[in-house]
Structures are given as structure tokens and as C-alpha cells.
Design an enzyme around this catalytic site. Sequence first.
Site, PDB file in Angstrom:
ATOM      1  N   HIS A 167       0.688  -1.260  -0.124  1.00  0.00           N
ATOM      2  CA  HIS A 167      -0.004  -0.098   0.225  1.00  0.00           C
ATOM      3  C   HIS A 167       0.842   1.221  -0.070  1.00  0.00           C
ATOM      4  O   HIS A 167       0.856   2.132   1.170  1.00  0.00           O
ATOM      5  CB  HIS A 167      -0.834   0.032   1.313  1.00  0.00           C
ATOM      6  CG  HIS A 167      -2.047   0.850   1.090  1.00  0.00           C
ATOM      7  ND1 HIS A 167      -2.009   2.212   0.873  1.00  0.00           N
ATOM      8  CD2 HIS A 167      -3.433   0.365   1.354  1.00  0.00           C
ATOM      9  CE1 HIS A 167      -3.212   2.490   0.963  1.00  0.00           C
ATOM     10  NE2 HIS A 167      -4.288   1.700   0.942  1.00  0.00           N
ATOM     11  N   GLU A 272      -0.599   0.977  -5.644  1.00  0.00           N
ATOM     12  CA  GLU A 272      -0.388  -0.212  -4.755  1.00  0.00           C
ATOM     13  C   GLU A 272      -0.301  -1.565  -5.605  1.00  0.00           C
ATOM     14  O   GLU A 272      -1.414  -1.847  -6.081  1.00  0.00           O
ATOM     15  CB  GLU A 272      -1.589  -0.036  -3.728  1.00  0.00           C
ATOM     16  CG  GLU A 272      -1.752   1.014  -3.240  1.00  0.00           C
ATOM     17  CD  GLU A 272      -3.437   1.458  -2.441  1.00  0.00           C
ATOM     18  OE1 GLU A 272      -3.771   0.157  -2.166  1.00  0.00           O
ATOM     19  OE2 GLU A 272      -3.858   2.561  -2.397  1.00  0.00           O
TER      20      GLU A 272
HETATM   21  C1  BG6 Z   1      -7.120   1.413  -0.392  1.00  0.00           C
HETATM   22  C2  BG6 Z   1      -8.556   1.045  -0.824  1.00  0.00           C
HETATM   23  O1  BG6 Z   1      -6.262   0.514  -0.898  1.00  0.00           O
HETATM   24  O2  BG6 Z   1      -6.766   1.663   0.909  1.00  0.00           O
HETATM   25  C3  BG6 Z   1      -9.284   2.251  -0.453  1.00  0.00           C
HETATM   26  O3  BG6 Z   1      -8.596   0.631  -2.158  1.00  0.00           O
HETATM   27  C4  BG6 Z   1      -9.280   2.535   1.169  1.00  0.00           C
HETATM   28  O4  BG6 Z   1     -10.829   1.953  -0.463  1.00  0.00           O
HETATM   29  C5  BG6 Z   1      -7.473   2.923   1.361  1.00  0.00           C
HETATM   30  O5  BG6 Z   1      -9.780   3.497   1.476  1.00  0.00           O
HETATM   31  C6  BG6 Z   1      -7.112   3.097   2.723  1.00  0.00           C
HETATM   32  O6  BG6 Z   1      -7.466   2.304   3.584  1.00  0.00           O
HETATM   33  P1  BG6 Z   1      -7.388   2.104   5.048  1.00  0.00           P
HETATM   34  O7  BG6 Z   1      -7.938   0.826   5.619  1.00  0.00           O
HETATM   35  O8  BG6 Z   1      -5.799   2.052   5.348  1.00  0.00           O
HETATM   36  O9  BG6 Z   1      -8.167   3.224   5.550  1.00  0.00           O
END
Ligand code: BG6
Length: 298
Positions: A167, A272
Site C-alpha cells: 500500500h 499499490e
Molecule cells: C485503498 C483502498 O487500498 O486503501 C481504499 O482501495 C481504502 O478503498 C484505502 O480507503 C485506505 O484504507 P485504510 O484501511 O488504510 O483506511
Amino acid sequence: VDIVGSGPSSKVVATLPSGESVEVLLYGATVTSWKSNGGQTENLWLSEKAALDGTKAVRGGIPVVFPVFGPPPKSGHPTSSLPQHGFARTSRWEFLGKSASEDALGSNSVKLDFGLETSGVSDEARKAWPLDFALQYSVTLTKDSLQTVVNVRNEGEQSFEFQFLLHTYLRVNDISKVTINGLLGVEYIDKVLNATTHQQADMSLKITGETDRVYKSIPQDTTSVLEDGKPLFDVVRDNLQDTVVWNPWVEKAAAMGDFAPNDGFKNMVCVEVGTVDGWQKLDKGEVFEGGQIIKSLL
Ligand code: BG6
């Protein structure tokens, strides 16, 4: 010696003789900083309000998503009782060691290895996903790149299915000048448009509002991030076919308690890489390996 601090905020820091550096929190094996250009340029965005004390997944850097991406399937899948993005990003990983090397041309690199096994996750996560696995995660810093690779092994008798994603929050100066190339013709699920399927029609993707897209089965290896027409990063996929492009924009950023400053969305874009469309299956003893190389081009 390589671990800085103790307790939940401990991290591993590595620096090349030429000044480039990387920092990895043991919590989540989250890369929280990667500096290139002799240590002058920070390449990753990290929220000013990111929790770095092991109380919450880190908002920024490179959280590791495993064994499920996004909200798990509502019911009927072994991951269904897990939290969004699984447990790897909220587990404390073990530091397995550091190895430095120099190639024939005198270029230095340093590799940091981290491990997470079934015994290292919370009782809650183990109860929700009672499968025997071992993850090894390698973070390799060179003068102008960062490579992050995972190795997933099924250590149990039972086969299991998983998803995996890195991510990565890339730092940019001004999102309005950013274009993302290398996705032309690729099908994507647009989570902002009720998870409908579309095809990338423009060569360059511009971020002009909330963006949350899952690009699937990408034939090209490289996704490039440019700013003002100048290449900033090349993100090269290795054995990972999908890539999520995410920017929360004004309202979603304001709605996240750990996203700061509020206009920080102007300075980041998540690219990501992962395997998140469907599932990877591993039978007893089988191994999956996949990762990315991010090249800093400025
Ligand atoms: C992304 C998703 O990878 O992560 C989104 O596609 C999400 O939908 C984002 O909002 C953040 O996720 P989190 O759990 O870290 O708030």
C-alpha cells in the site's frame, strides 16, 4: 544494533555510504521513510498524525496488506472475519537481519529481512484465520531504488487462499500536476463508482478528485508517476498483476482521523501493487513470491 528504540515503536534504519536511507517500523514491517539523492529527497508520504506506536495501521509509507485486501468478503470466505486489509500491517514482525553488498561497479545496496508467522499474530487474528503461514519480507535499498518483496509459505496441512498488496504512499509536490502512465487499455474496478468495471482509455491518468481504482491483470510491468511531465517514479511489478490507484481527496481525507494535514492529499498518491483480483492459492508447503521495485527518477 540495527534496531532503533524499543517496544512498539522500534524500527530498523539503514543508510548507504552515499546518504540514501530507509526506515522500517517492526510494527507491520511498514517502511515509513525512504530517502534518495544522498538523503535529500523523501519519496514516501507519511501522515503527520500517523500512529507510529503500534496502536493502529500506519497512515503512510508502505503498509503490507495480507491476507485480504479491502473489506473481506461478507461471509463464506476464510478471511471473512478479518479486519480491512488483514493483519500483516498491524502485527509486530521479527527483524531477521541486514546484509550489505557492493557490486563490481562499486554500487552499494542494503537488504533488510523481516518475518511474520502464525505464532506472531494476535490471538484474535489467529482465531479469525487459523491457518499456518510464514511470511518473509525483504526491503532492499540501492542508490536510486527501493525493492520490497514478499515470500509467502504455506506451513500447514491445509491449503489457503490469500491476497497481498503493498500500500505504497508516494510523495508528490502537487497532485494537480501528476500523471500516471502505464495503464492504457487496462480494465479497472472503480470503487468510487459503485465498483463498476471500466477500461483505461487515456494514456495518462490524472487525479482530479477522489480516486479508488483496482487495475486488474496489467500486461505492462511498469507504472510511471510523472509530475509536470518529468518522471518521478517507476513502479515495477514482479509477479503481481494488479495495481490500486488511490487518493482520498478533500472529504475522505478530512474524514480520516489519522490523515494530516487535511490537504495532505495534494502531496500523495497511492500506487499499490498487489494480487487482489481473486485469490492466490497455496497448497501445503507451497510458496508464492511477489513484489516491486520503485525507482526514484528525480
Ligand atoms: C485503498 C483502498 O487500498 O486503501 C481504499 O482501495 C481504502 O478503498 C484505502 O480507503 C485506505 O484504507 P485504510 O484501511 O488504510 O483506511
